[in-house]
Design a protein around this motif. Structure first.
Motif, PDB file in Angstrom:
ATOM      1  N   SER A   1      45.276  45.764  29.890  1.00  0.00           N
ATOM      2  CA  SER A   1      45.250  45.009  28.636  1.00  0.00           C
ATOM      3  C   SER A   1      46.381  44.005  28.565  1.00  0.00           C
ATOM      4  O   SER A   1      46.216  42.873  28.116  1.00  0.00           O
ATOM      5  CB  SER A   1      45.321  45.979  27.457  1.00  0.00           C
ATOM      6  N   LEU A   2      47.545  44.400  29.048  1.00  0.00           N
ATOM      7  CA  LEU A   2      48.684  43.484  29.061  1.00  0.00           C
ATOM      8  C   LEU A   2      48.438  42.331  30.027  1.00  0.00           C
ATOM      9  O   LEU A   2      48.761  41.177  29.737  1.00  0.00           O
ATOM     10  CB  LEU A   2      49.952  44.245  29.435  1.00  0.00           C
ATOM     11  N   MET A   3      47.850  42.646  31.179  1.00  0.00           N
ATOM     12  CA  MET A   3      47.587  41.607  32.162  1.00  0.00           C
ATOM     13  C   MET A   3      46.561  40.594  31.643  1.00  0.00           C
ATOM     14  O   MET A   3      46.666  39.393  31.909  1.00  0.00           O
ATOM     15  CB  MET A   3      47.071  42.239  33.456  1.00  0.00           C
ATOM     16  N   GLN A   4      45.568  41.080  30.933  1.00  0.00           N
ATOM     17  CA  GLN A   4      44.568  40.174  30.391  1.00  0.00           C
ATOM     18  C   GLN A   4      45.125  39.314  29.262  1.00  0.00           C
ATOM     19  O   GLN A   4      44.709  38.176  29.071  1.00  0.00           O
ATOM     20  CB  GLN A   4      43.369  40.973  29.895  1.00  0.00           C
ATOM     21  N   GLN A   5      46.081  39.865  28.541  1.00  0.00           N
ATOM     22  CA  GLN A   5      46.628  39.134  27.399  1.00  0.00           C
ATOM     23  C   GLN A   5      47.567  38.028  27.831  1.00  0.00           C
ATOM     24  O   GLN A   5      47.623  36.964  27.205  1.00  0.00           O
ATOM     25  CB  GLN A   5      47.351  40.121  26.477  1.00  0.00           C
ATOM     26  N   TYR A   6      48.301  38.233  28.933  1.00  0.00           N
ATOM     27  CA  TYR A   6      49.303  37.259  29.389  1.00  0.00           C
ATOM     28  C   TYR A   6      48.992  36.857  30.842  1.00  0.00           C
ATOM     29  O   TYR A   6      49.407  37.535  31.786  1.00  0.00           O
ATOM     30  CB  TYR A   6      50.709  37.843  29.305  1.00  0.00           C
ATOM     31  N   PRO A   7      48.225  35.801  31.040  1.00  0.00           N
ATOM     32  CA  PRO A   7      47.880  35.377  32.411  1.00  0.00           C
ATOM     33  C   PRO A   7      49.099  35.031  33.260  1.00  0.00           C
ATOM     34  O   PRO A   7      49.144  35.332  34.453  1.00  0.00           O
ATOM     35  CB  PRO A   7      46.993  34.148  32.187  1.00  0.00           C
ATOM     36  N   GLY A   8      50.100  34.372  32.649  1.00  0.00           N
ATOM     37  CA  GLY A   8      51.298  34.027  33.412  1.00  0.00           C
ATOM     38  C   GLY A   8      52.035  35.251  33.892  1.00  0.00           C
ATOM     39  O   GLY A   8      52.498  35.315  35.041  1.00  0.00           O
ATOM     40  N   LEU A   9      52.168  36.248  33.046  1.00  0.00           N
ATOM     41  CA  LEU A   9      52.815  37.499  33.437  1.00  0.00           C
ATOM     42  C   LEU A   9      52.003  38.216  34.510  1.00  0.00           C
ATOM     43  O   LEU A   9      52.572  38.844  35.413  1.00  0.00           O
ATOM     44  CB  LEU A   9      52.981  38.379  32.206  1.00  0.00           C
ATOM     45  N   ARG A  10      50.695  38.132  34.420  1.00  0.00           N
ATOM     46  CA  ARG A  10      49.844  38.783  35.424  1.00  0.00           C
ATOM     47  C   ARG A  10      50.095  38.201  36.811  1.00  0.00           C
ATOM     48  O   ARG A  10      50.282  38.942  37.783  1.00  0.00           O
ATOM     49  CB  ARG A  10      48.376  38.596  35.024  1.00  0.00           C
ATOM     50  N   SER A  11      50.119  36.900  36.906  1.00  0.00           N
ATOM     51  CA  SER A  11      50.345  36.274  38.217  1.00  0.00           C
ATOM     52  C   SER A  11      51.731  36.602  38.755  1.00  0.00           C
ATOM     53  O   SER A  11      51.894  36.948  39.935  1.00  0.00           O
ATOM     54  CB  SER A  11      50.167  34.758  38.102  1.00  0.00           C
ATOM     55  N   SER A  12      52.735  36.519  37.903  1.00  0.00           N
ATOM     56  CA  SER A  12      54.101  36.781  38.351  1.00  0.00           C
ATOM     57  C   SER A  12      54.289  38.244  38.725  1.00  0.00           C
ATOM     58  O   SER A  12      54.941  38.563  39.728  1.00  0.00           O
ATOM     59  CB  SER A  12      55.081  36.389  37.249  1.00  0.00           C
ATOM     60  N   ALA A  13      53.730  39.156  37.944  1.00  0.00           N
ATOM     61  CA  ALA A  13      53.882  40.574  38.235  1.00  0.00           C
ATOM     62  C   ALA A  13      53.190  40.955  39.534  1.00  0.00           C
ATOM     63  O   ALA A  13      53.736  41.727  40.347  1.00  0.00           O
ATOM     64  CB  ALA A  13      53.326  41.404  37.076  1.00  0.00           C
ATOM     65  N   MET A  14      51.985  40.436  39.770  1.00  0.00           N
ATOM     66  CA  MET A  14      51.281  40.749  41.019  1.00  0.00           C
ATOM     67  C   MET A  14      52.018  40.168  42.214  1.00  0.00           C
ATOM     68  O   MET A  14      52.107  40.800  43.274  1.00  0.00           O
ATOM     69  CB  MET A  14      49.859  40.205  40.953  1.00  0.00           C
ATOM     70  N   LEU A  15      52.553  38.961  42.057  1.00  0.00           N
ATOM     71  CA  LEU A  15      53.325  38.385  43.153  1.00  0.00           C
ATOM     72  C   LEU A  15      54.571  39.203  43.430  1.00  0.00           C
ATOM     73  O   LEU A  15      54.937  39.438  44.593  1.00  0.00           O
ATOM     74  CB  LEU A  15      53.685  36.940  42.813  1.00  0.00           C
ATOM     75  N   ALA A  16      55.241  39.671  42.373  1.00  0.00           N
ATOM     76  CA  ALA A  16      56.424  40.512  42.563  1.00  0.00           C
ATOM     77  C   ALA A  16      56.053  41.815  43.237  1.00  0.00           C
ATOM     78  O   ALA A  16      56.777  42.309  44.128  1.00  0.00           O
ATOM     79  CB  ALA A  16      57.084  40.766  41.212  1.00  0.00           C
TER      80      ALA A  16
END
Length: 1439
Positions: free
Chosen positions: A970-985
């Motif tokens: 749910s958090l990943m869907q809500q914040y696309p920028g955070l999703r990309s950065s978190a997966m890259l990290a």
């Protein structure tokens, strides 16, 4: 008067005397070889004196003739001085004889006095002419043969052995001069009108033949035709013989013979024929030669390649020298265009091109009488050239394109034909032959360079200008129409005035049109053509006709511009051609197209830049040359502007290519100091018209150049800090990024000088932590800032840890606010009105800034962790390098001590030995030290994530938070920028430690599969490639899921998956298994780029080792064949591509055998068809055919399919194509066998279908009866109705069972007979499923079935035999030969009817191969019916 001299066939024939004395012969022969040198010299001097003192025709006197003959016969034994004297004497007299012949010929024609004397003089001159010519020719023959075979003296007639004198010719003997002189004298003799000596009749043929033969014999020597004077004299002799004296037929025959025999004579013989026509105005020889060439069978040239080459060169040379004659007789040689010899077609194409050039330059060359005929001739030749552009031979197509290019350069192509030629050239760009593509590229280059439409070929301006003149043309036409209508009302006397005025006006307009056309055809340098050509002022338009001409010219120019712009896509493909010629000529054409401003040329040139990494030297040199000519100018400021403009619009790949080029140019010094200074001026805004984008572009170029020369950055370090990391960095994140890259280009000395307290590190940390940069540019700038810190700081691990701690506090301070403030990971707050707050009002307590800060922090955290891993590995490499250097120095010192140990005292030797032992001991510790370093490295890598035993570092503490964040969907869907950065990290942290990677690998694959954002899935597949390279054992169980990404719906994800798997497979990091079939399917991907990448992958894979595709192809075939959704065309396309990658004959034979062994493993007709198709794509040898015949039992069951048989027929056709007779016979036998077995299988399948149809009919009736019974179940009088109808049902069942058994037995026996024939034809050694007695009994009802017998014994016998045949068929359908005898049971005739029905039921149930519900229902109905029937019979028997 001396007898007449007749030219003999050989010199010694003159010694033969004639009885009647009518022929001059030798009477007394002197053996020169037996004379002494003095006697020979006296003889030569005497002959020379006699010839000099007497008349020139005195050589016919018997004594002089005999002496000259003796000297000529013994010429090879003469000394050089004697030879020179003899030749000089004969040549001198012969030179005097030629004018004497002219004089006496003239005197005989003017006076009639003393006719007898004149006849005698003419007779003497004829004799002298022939004698001098013949003797000089004999000397020529001897001299030419002297170097080939030395001459020795024959023994004398008296038997005395006389020592022969060697025929030695010293170097001082200048025979070349005398040879040329003799040939000139012979040519001069023919220039005299010899018909005067023969009373106006032609000289005898043997005399003319003698001259022609002498000339042709010398022409055969290649060295003779290289001497111009000698060659001209020989050509004059032959031309005079043919054109002046009518010796045409033999000369023509000799010319053709020489053309087929000597390749070097083609041009010289053409010059000879042209000389005969030009000098004597007689075209008989040239026409005769052309006709003879035209009469030659074209098939003869197919067998004689050298002759065809020589004849074609002769024709081309004839067209150069006699264009008018060749134009008139072109139809004589054009039939050879339909011949098989491409060399002849090439020659005729060149002839036509030459004639068109000659005609365009000099219209009088055309043989046609009027202008229209001349134009028709030219159009006919143009049509031939256009047609030959589609010739079946690539050499002819190439020659046609070369001819068109030459015509363009010679201004021989009209504007009307210009676009036709451009269309032909554009079409040949995709020719399969590299030589044709090269010709097409050169032709397009020539068309563009010499185009008559102007220096700017943009389509837009052309269309605008054309529309403008079309409008003006309509206005002029309307005005002309109005004027004509007005003039029609004028008086008749005014008509003449009007006509005269219009005529003068049209004549003036015509002159203007011609001037315009001439100016358009003026092929000057395109750069010198004025751009105003497209938009001439209206005042220059002088009438209707000129406007029409301009409109027509603009239409042609627009069409040409569209043709050139339309080939840009093809040119981009040719840049990737494996042929270096394609690439080089494509680059040349693109450069020229850019200069002419062709649409798409600039974009196509960008595709050229990656070729700088090509392994072909000629290719990357061409790229360097093109780059230099396009962007490197003489002016430093212009060069700087070109380079920075190029960098602004470049992609990542283009930037890498530009960087590679600039590194080379900087290293070689091609980038001048003035260019570097100009770039710094642009960067610091010290130049004119500088924009922020140009400033950034200048910094990009400076970073590239600094990679080769670091001093470029170190000298302007302060400017980089002030401008690149100053105020403008907040507005332009890319500027900050490249400023950080520039800092990384500093040299080691400059890095040491910075120190740990330099202000640059505080600037970099502020850039990373503070939210000054925009979101979209912060990540790339922060990445390079961290790279710069690890590159410049003395202790980057300490500085990075402090930076990360500060960053963590600044970010997580937003998470722990008061209770009245919303949490950072909760849903965004909404005011009471329901309208979300604006970003400005949410900044203090909303979630968007906090999510953005968290995203940045995770990115910095992961990148610092990754850089720390790289830093640790670099430290280990330095340590190992230091140890290696130390060990090498110690080993060298030990070697020196051992070498210097001799001659020393014992104490010194002992000391040296102790030193050597200590060195050896130190070297022995190296292995244990390396192990300790490896252990330390492994421990350090693990501590980055998991820390030490009692504490965990910040990165390790944040790693679980990163993983948990990625799991929060749910958090990943809500914040696309955070999703990309978190997966890259997460991906970067997984690349550090194997355990952490294993723990989160499932999460990574889940995101890679189910994420809704294509960029995230693409990043995941790229990260999986890195993880597979670093931890191959951890990723090995997940290989199937990696291949699954090839079917992603997004094009970029599929492309990245292809690239990642290509990298892993070609570097042996992933084992190639059956999942490779997913990669095969990408050969038919909807994206052409992906198709090309996959083709490149399989091409490289086929070149690895022993071609892994050979082992993979059977599994790939099985998987694709089982793919039900795969279209047949796609399957065949990809399989054909894979099969073509197998080139070795041994592998093809092995693959054929593997495919044959796969037939018994399946019963699916679709797989049989696919297997046979793949077998048909292979090329077959004799071994393959023998193997196919040997493995016939493997695929014989599949021959019932028509498509399979067709594929096998194509296999046999291929095998017979180039096979030996015995192999062809074997192939014919095999083809007959396949056809026969195919018919048998068809009959068998038909019988099986009929049997199944007969068996299904009684079952349907039984089912119908039971359906009716079931319909009455549950009624009130059900039992009474059953009892009442039981007797009638028994009777019906008995009658129906008899009929069923008879019908079934007929079908069963037919199938049993077919099955028995198949068993016998197979020749198997296994025991038959029934013995001969049972077969006789089983077949007995079939023989008696046609007889009309209603006895009960016959019916019972048929019913008893029915289970036997049913068992046979059941065993045949199961196809289990080993257990067939044990599975069938023969029931005796004494069994009861109930047992018969039970056995029949069991046989029927065995035939059910699949658990079909309808079949099970049918079995249940039949079993219940049989059970009720048996119960009734037992009840009746007990009653």
């Amino acid at each position: 008067m001396a007898p007449a001299f007749a030219i003999p066939s050989s010199l010694r024939d003159l010694e033969a005397t004639v009885d009647n004395g009518e022929r001059l012969c030798v009477q007394e022969v002197t053996d020169v070889e037996n004379l002494s040198a003095y006697e020979v010299d006296e003889l030569v001097k005497g002959v020379a004196y006699e010839l000099a003192e007497n008349e020139v025709w005195s050589i016919e006197e018997q004594s002089i003739f005999d002496q000259v003959y003796s000297l000529v016969r013994g010429y090879s034994f003469l000394e050089p001085s004697a030879r020179g004297t003899l030749v000089e004497s004969l040549c001198s007299n012969f030179s005097v004889l030629n004018p004497s012949i002219s004089t006496i010929s003239h005197a005989s024609s003017e006076t009639s006095e003393d006719a007898a004397y004149m006849l005698q003089q003419m007779h003497s001159h004829r004799n002298a002419l022939k004698i001098y010519s013949y003797f000089l020719h004999c000397i020529l023959v001897v001299e030419e043969a002297a170097d080939v075979e030395p001459v020795t003296k024959a023994p004398s007639g008296k038997g005395k052995k006389v020592q022969p004198r060697k025929a030695h010719v010293p170097a001082k003997w200048n025979w070349e001069f005398h040879r040329t002189r003799i040939i000139r004298l012979l040519a001069t003799a023919l220039q005299v009108d010899l018909r005067q000596l023969y009373s106006m009749s032609q000289p005898e043929n043997n005399l003319i033949a003698f001259f022609a033969k002498a000339a042709f014999s010398l022409l055969e020597n290649p060295s003779h035709v290289k001497e111009k004077d000698l060659k001209d004299a020989l050509c004059n002799i032959v031309a005079a013989c043919a054109a002046k004296y009518g010796y045409i037929v033999p000369v023509t025959s000799t010319i053709l013979n020489l053309l087929h025999k000597y390749e070097h004579l083609s041009v010289y013989l053409a010059e000879l024929v042209a000389l005969a026509e030009e000098k004597y105005h007689n075209s008989s020889l040239s026409v005769a030669v052309l006709r003879e060439i035209g009469h030659i069978n074209p098939d003869d040239f197919k067998r004689d390649n050298s002759g065809a080459d020589s004849v074609s060169s002769f024709l081309v040379a004839m067209a150069e020298r006699l264009p008018k004659l060749m134009t008139g007789n072109l139809s004589i040689i054009t039939p050879h265009l339909d011949g098989e010899s491409y060399k002849m077609r090439n020659g005729i194409v060149q002839v036509i091109g030459t004639l068109i050039v000659k005609t365009s330059k000099d219209p009088s060359v055309d043989a046609a009488g009027d202008e229209m005929a001349r134009l028709r001739n030219k159009q006919g030749m143009v049509d031939i050239l256009l047609e030959r552009a589609r010739d079946k031979s690539s050499y002819t197509r190439s020659k046609v394109l070369q001819t068109w290019a030459n015509l363009c350069m010679e201004s021989a192509v009209s504007i009307g034909h210009w676009n036709l030629v451009a269309q032909v050239a554009a079409g040949r760009l995709e020719d399969k032959a590299a030589i044709v593509r090269k010709g097409a590229l050169q032709l397009l280059t020539t068309l563009l360079q010499f185009n008559p439409f102007g220096p700017r070929l943009r389509i837009g301006p052309f269309e605008g200008t054309l529309q403008h003149y079309k409008d003006k043309l309509r206005q002029l036409e309307l005005a002309t129409t109005t004027t004509d209508e007005t003039v029609d009302h004028l008086a008749e006397p005014l008509d003449g005035v009007r006509v005269g005025r219009n005529t003068a006006s049209e004549q003036g307009n015509s002159d203007v049109v011609h001037e315009t056309a001439d100016s358009q055809h003026d092929n000057t340098d395109p750069s010198q053509i004025q751009p105003e050509l497209h938009t001439p002022p209206a005042t220059e338009i002088g009438g209707l006709e000129q406007t029409r001409t301009i409109v027509a010219s603009l239409e042609s120019g627009l069409q040409f511009a569209r043709y050139i712009a339309g080939v840009m896509d093809v040119l981009q493909q040719l840049l990737a051609s494996p042929s270096s010629d394609d690439v080089k000529h494509t680059i040349t054409l693109l450069i020229l197209a850019r200069q002419f401003e062709v649409d798409g040329a600039e974009e196509s040139l960008r595709k050229m830049l990656p070729l700088v990494f090509s392994q072909e030297k000629s290719v990357y040199e061409a790229v360097e040359g093109a780059f230099t000519s396009l962007y490197m100018k003489r002016s430093p400021s212009e060069t700087a502007l070109n380079l920075l403009t190029l960098a602004l619009d470049a992609s990542i790949g283009d930037l890498a290519s530009i960087e590679a080029l600039l590194i080379k140019f900087t290293g070689k010094g091609d980038i001048s100091h003035g260019t570097v200074a100009a770039l710094w001026n642009y960067f610091t805004f010290n130049a004119l018209d500088v924009t922020p984008e140009k400033s950034r572009g200048a910094l990009v170029i400076l970073c590239m150049a600094a990679k080769s020369q670091p001093r470029i950055i170190s000298s302007h370090l302060q400017s980089v800090i002030d401008v690149g990391l100053g105020r403008r960095a907040g507005k332009d994140p890319l500027l900050a990024r490249y400023a950080c890259i520039a800092l990384q280009r500093l040299s080691d000395a400059d890095r040491i000088g910075l120190g740990s307290n330099h202000k640059i590190f505080s600037i970099l940390s502020s850039l990373i932590i503070k939210p000054g940069l925009p979101e979209e540019g912060w990540y790339s700038a922060a990445e390079q800032a961290i790279n710069a810190i690890y590159s410049l700081h003395p202790t980057p691990e300490k500085f990075a840890s402090g930076l990360l701690l500060i960053f963590c506090k600044s970010v997580f301070g937003h998470f722990y606010k008061g209770a009245d403030e919303p949490s950072s990971l909760e849903e965004p707050s909404t005011p009471d009105s329901g309208v979300p707050r604006s970003p400005a009002t949410v900044e203090s307590d909303g979630l968007e800034p906090t999510a953005s800060h968290l995203s940045r922090f995770l990115f910095a955290l992961a990148h610092i962790a990754l850089k720390h891993l790289v830093y640790v590995e670099s430290c280990v490499r330095k340590l190992r390098k230091q140890r290696a250097d130390k060990e090498k120095a110690a080993a060298d010192a030990a070697a020196d001590l051992v070498a210097n140990n001799g001659g020393r005292s014992p104490s010194q030797q002992a000391s040296n030995k102790a030193k050597v032992d200590s060195i050896d001991a130190e070297l022995g510790l190296a292995a244990s030290e390396d192990a300790r370093i490896d252990s330390l490295l492994e421990k350090t890598e693990s501590e980055i994530i998991f820390g030490e035993s009692n504490k965990r570092f910040l990165i390790g503490a944040m790693a679980p938070i990163v993983a948990k964040t990625c799991r929060n969907l749910s958090l990943m869907q809500q914040y696309p920028g955070l999703r990309s950065s978190a997966m890259l990290a997460l991906c970067k942290l997984m690349a550090i430690d194997a355990d952490f990677c294993d723990q989160n690998l499932q999460l990574l694959f889940t995101v890679a599969q189910s994420s809704g954002e294509a960029a995230v899935r693409s990043n995941c597949i790229i990260a999986l490639g890195d993880l597979a390279f670093r931890f191959p054992n951890v990723l090995e169980p997940w290989t199937e899921h990696m291949y699954a990404r090839l079917n992603d719906k997004d094009r970029k994800v599929r492309k990245n998956a292809v690239l990642v798997l290509t990298h892993l497979i070609l570097n042996d990091m992933v084992k190639v298994k059956g999942h490779i079939s997913e990669m095969v399917l990408r050969l038919e991907d909807e994206d052409e780029r992906i198709q090309n990448l996959v083709k490149l992958f399989f091409h490289e894979l086929s070149n690895k080792g022993n071609n892994p595709i050979y082992n993979l192809l059977p599994d790939i075939l099985s998987r694709l064949s089982n793919h039900n959704d795969l279209p047949q065309d796609t399957f065949r396309s990809v399989m054909q591509f894979l099969i073509n990658s197998i080139t070795k004959d041994k592998q093809k034979e092995g693959l054929f055998e593997k495919l044959c062994h796969r037939f018994p493993g399946t019963s699916d007709a679709k797989q049989w068809k696919d297997l046979s198709y793949c077998m048909a794509q292979l090329t077959f040898t004799d071994k393959s055919l023998k193997k196919m015949i040997e493995l016939f039992p493997k695929y014989q069951n599949a021959l019932g399919e028509e498509e399979v048989v067709e594929h096998f027929r194509s296999i046999v056709a291929k095998a017979k194509k180039f096979a030996k007779p015995e192999v062809k016979a074997m192939a014919d036998d095999f083809e007959t066998r396949v056809a026969k077995f195919h018919e048998e299988r068809k009959e068998h399948d038909l019988a099986m279908q009929n049997a199944q149809a007969h068996q299904s009919r009684p079952d349907e009736r039984i089912d119908g009866a039971h359906t009716q019974d079931d319909g009455h179940m549950g009624g009130e009088n059900f039992e009474e109705e059953c009892e009442a109808s039981r007797s009638n049902e028994d009777e019906r069942n008995e009658d129906s069972s008899i009929t069923e058994d008879v019908a079934a037995s007929d079908t069963d026996h037919l199938q049993a007979q077919v099955f028995l024939e198949e068993k016998l034809s197979e020749g198997g050694t296994q025991q038959s499923i029934v013995d001969s007695h049972d077969l006789d009994v089983a077949l007995q009802p079939a023989s008696t079935n046609n007889q009309e017998s209603d006895s009960g014994s016959e019916v019972s016998r048929i019913r008893s035999r029915s289970p036997e045949t049913s068992a046979v068929l059941a065993d045949k359908m199961s196809d289990d030969k080993s257990d067939s005898a044990s599975d069938s049971e023969i029931v005796s005739e004494s069994a009861s009817a109930a047992i018969d029905m039970d056995d029949e039921f069991e046989d029927d149930t065995q035939k059910q191969q699949s658990p079909d519900p309808t079949n099970l229902q049918h079995v249940q109905h039949k079993k219940s019916s049989c059970t009720r029937k048996s119960q009734r019979k037992r009840t009746q028997s007990r009653g």
